[in-house]
Scaffold this motif. Structure first.
Motif, PDB file in Angstrom:
ATOM      1  N   LEU A   9       0.835  -1.200   0.000  1.00  0.00           N
ATOM      2  CA  LEU A   9       0.000   0.000   0.000  1.00  0.00           C
ATOM      3  C   LEU A   9       0.871   1.252   0.000  1.00  0.00           C
ATOM      4  N   VAL A  10       1.869   1.276   0.847  1.00  0.00           N
ATOM      5  CA  VAL A  10       2.760   2.437   0.928  1.00  0.00           C
ATOM      6  C   VAL A  10       3.509   2.619  -0.391  1.00  0.00           C
ATOM      7  N   ALA A  11       4.051   1.536  -0.932  1.00  0.00           N
ATOM      8  CA  ALA A  11       4.782   1.625  -2.204  1.00  0.00           C
ATOM      9  C   ALA A  11       3.872   2.112  -3.323  1.00  0.00           C
ATOM     10  N   ASP A  12       2.664   1.589  -3.365  1.00  0.00           N
ATOM     11  CA  ASP A  12       1.720   2.009  -4.405  1.00  0.00           C
ATOM     12  C   ASP A  12       1.337   3.474  -4.235  1.00  0.00           C
ATOM     13  N   SER A  16       1.460   6.575  -6.959  1.00  0.00           N
ATOM     14  CA  SER A  16       0.153   6.874  -7.537  1.00  0.00           C
ATOM     15  C   SER A  16      -0.459   8.109  -6.878  1.00  0.00           C
ATOM     16  N   GLN A  17      -0.532   9.165  -7.639  1.00  0.00           N
ATOM     17  CA  GLN A  17      -1.133  10.389  -7.110  1.00  0.00           C
ATOM     18  C   GLN A  17      -2.614  10.174  -6.792  1.00  0.00           C
ATOM     19  N   GLU A  18      -3.277   9.356  -7.593  1.00  0.00           N
ATOM     20  CA  GLU A  18      -4.698   9.069  -7.350  1.00  0.00           C
ATOM     21  C   GLU A  18      -4.884   8.348  -6.012  1.00  0.00           C
ATOM     22  N   LEU A  19      -4.021   7.379  -5.727  1.00  0.00           N
ATOM     23  CA  LEU A  19      -4.111   6.659  -4.458  1.00  0.00           C
ATOM     24  C   LEU A  19      -3.768   7.587  -3.301  1.00  0.00           C
ATOM     25  N   GLN A  20      -2.770   8.433  -3.483  1.00  0.00           N
ATOM     26  CA  GLN A  20      -2.426   9.415  -2.443  1.00  0.00           C
ATOM     27  C   GLN A  20      -3.621  10.292  -2.120  1.00  0.00           C
ATOM     28  N   GLY A  40      -8.393  -3.579  -1.875  1.00  0.00           N
ATOM     29  CA  GLY A  40      -7.751  -4.881  -2.005  1.00  0.00           C
ATOM     30  C   GLY A  40      -6.521  -5.108  -1.156  1.00  0.00           C
ATOM     31  N   TYR A  41      -6.232  -4.198  -0.250  1.00  0.00           N
ATOM     32  CA  TYR A  41      -5.090  -4.353   0.655  1.00  0.00           C
ATOM     33  C   TYR A  41      -5.597  -4.926   1.968  1.00  0.00           C
ATOM     34  N   ARG A  42      -5.036  -6.038   2.391  1.00  0.00           N
ATOM     35  CA  ARG A  42      -5.487  -6.688   3.633  1.00  0.00           C
ATOM     36  C   ARG A  42      -4.679  -6.172   4.817  1.00  0.00           C
ATOM     37  N   VAL A  43      -4.929  -4.931   5.166  1.00  0.00           N
ATOM     38  CA  VAL A  43      -4.207  -4.262   6.243  1.00  0.00           C
ATOM     39  C   VAL A  43      -5.060  -4.298   7.502  1.00  0.00           C
ATOM     40  N   THR A  44      -4.414  -4.530   8.642  1.00  0.00           N
ATOM     41  CA  THR A  44      -5.137  -4.586   9.908  1.00  0.00           C
ATOM     42  C   THR A  44      -4.746  -3.407  10.800  1.00  0.00           C
ATOM     43  N   LYS A  45      -5.538  -3.207  11.829  1.00  0.00           N
ATOM     44  CA  LYS A  45      -5.244  -2.179  12.826  1.00  0.00           C
ATOM     45  C   LYS A  45      -3.884  -2.453  13.465  1.00  0.00           C
ATOM     46  N   GLY A  46      -3.593  -3.732  13.701  1.00  0.00           N
ATOM     47  CA  GLY A  46      -2.305  -4.120  14.278  1.00  0.00           C
ATOM     48  C   GLY A  46      -1.135  -3.775  13.373  1.00  0.00           C
ATOM     49  N   ASP A  47      -1.332  -3.905  12.063  1.00  0.00           N
ATOM     50  CA  ASP A  47      -0.276  -3.538  11.118  1.00  0.00           C
ATOM     51  C   ASP A  47       0.069  -2.062  11.242  1.00  0.00           C
TER      52      ASP A  47
END
Length: 70
Positions: A9-12, A16-20, A40-47
């Protein structure tokens, strides 16, 4: 833990200005997580917490190292 998805997610977002723009509109961690999951990013609160702690601790270590060299 889905650390690899957080890193992706961070790399994308860095390329990507649109994602930013999409992520910058999030007003809470919960909204950020919801948006990331919808994209589509499986990010959790713990992450997010672990990444914040690592960043915070790295800054403290760096500051202590600089202080010890003077």
């Amino acid at each position: 833990m889905r650390r690899s998805d957080l890193e992706r997610l961070v790399a994308d977002a860095e390329t990507s200005q649109e994602l930013q723009q999409t992520l910058s509109q999030c007003r809470s961690r919960e909204e950020l997580l919801h948006t990331a999951r919808c994209l589509g990013y499986r990010v959790t609160k713990g992450d997010l917490l672990n990444a914040w702690l690592e960043h915070h601790n790295a800054a403290e270590v760096q500051a202590a190292y600089k202080a010890s060299n003077y």
